[in-house]
Design a protein around this motif. Structure first.
Motif, PDB file in Angstrom:
ATOM      1  N   THR A  78      26.107   1.564  47.456  1.00 26.15           N
ATOM      2  CA  THR A  78      25.587   1.017  48.704  1.00 26.15           C
ATOM      3  C   THR A  78      25.157   2.107  49.684  1.00 26.15           C
ATOM      4  N   THR A  79      25.558   3.342  49.448  1.00 24.58           N
ATOM      5  CA  THR A  79      25.199   4.436  50.357  1.00 24.58           C
ATOM      6  C   THR A  79      24.009   5.250  49.856  1.00 24.58           C
ATOM      7  N   ILE A  80      23.484   4.891  48.693  1.00 25.01           N
ATOM      8  CA  ILE A  80      22.379   5.646  48.103  1.00 25.01           C
ATOM      9  C   ILE A  80      21.067   4.929  48.366  1.00 25.01           C
ATOM     10  N   ASP A  81      20.073   5.689  48.827  1.00 24.67           N
ATOM     11  CA  ASP A  81      18.740   5.113  49.020  1.00 24.67           C
ATOM     12  C   ASP A  81      17.991   5.236  47.699  1.00 24.67           C
ATOM     13  N   ALA A  82      18.040   4.176  46.895  1.00 23.59           N
ATOM     14  CA  ALA A  82      17.472   4.203  45.552  1.00 23.59           C
ATOM     15  C   ALA A  82      15.980   3.854  45.541  1.00 23.59           C
ATOM     16  N   LYS A  83      15.465   3.436  46.679  1.00 23.63           N
ATOM     17  CA  LYS A  83      14.040   3.097  46.794  1.00 23.63           C
ATOM     18  C   LYS A  83      13.585   2.113  45.712  1.00 23.63           C
ATOM     19  N   GLU A 134      11.762   0.144  38.026  1.00 17.78           N
ATOM     20  CA  GLU A 134      11.683  -0.710  39.208  1.00 17.78           C
ATOM     21  C   GLU A 134      11.507  -2.169  38.798  1.00 17.78           C
ATOM     22  N   TYR A 157      22.065  -3.598  44.864  1.00 20.51           N
ATOM     23  CA  TYR A 157      22.989  -2.479  45.075  1.00 20.51           C
ATOM     24  C   TYR A 157      24.198  -3.004  45.848  1.00 20.51           C
TER      25      TYR A 157
END
Length: 158
Positions: A78-83, A134, A157
């Protein structure tokens, strides 16, 4: 030794098991050994040998969990910007393009994998094919029965 990826839920589950082993199971076994010793001759005391066997198993599991936790890289998805990409810890809904069967998997560490609960190892063929992709991408997974094409329907996420 290389760090092994582990989700927060997986780490918490291991920590809870470790806590129970140390605070509940271990004292119970020590008490059982003491009680069995009080019965006298240890050579032919089945209760004593059974308690010692339980102690050996329990201590082995404690060591195993402590090693896993010390070698773990705990990842909070939840803290990762996975785009919008599939990453470790993501929950992915996919559809088999041939059978139109939909399944949802969370990509987790090897020790957390449980196909019945929809958690697959990051090292599995499906997870390896999905990582970095994606929504709406089509991936081909090589299976023992041949190649299977999946479409990624959604990525969460949580």
């Amino acid at each position: 030794m290389d760090k092994v990826p582990l989700t927060i839920a997986g780490a918490n589950k291991l920590k809870a098991e470790l806590e129970e082993l140390k605070t509940v199971i271990r004292p119970r076994i020590v008490e059982a050994i003491a009680t069995a010793r009080a019965h006298g001759d240890l050579k032919e005391n089945a209760e004593y040998h059974a308690a010692r066997e339980q102690q050996s198993f329990s201590e082995g599991r404690i060591n195993e969990i402590e090693t896993k936790l010390s070698n773990a890289q705990i990842i909070d998805v939840t803290t990762i910007d996975a785009k919008g990409k599939v990453i470790f810890g993501a929950t992915v809904e996919i559809e088999d393009l041939e059978s139109e069967k939909k399944v949802t998997y969370q990509i987790v560490g090897q020790d957390e994998a449980d196909i019945k609960q929809g958690r697959i190892s990051v090292g599995s063929p499906i997870a390896r094919a999905l990582i970095g992709k994606e929504e709406e991408d089509v991936v081909t997974v090589k299976t023992p029965g041949g190649e299977v094409d999946y479409e990624i329907l959604s990525i969460k996420y949580i």
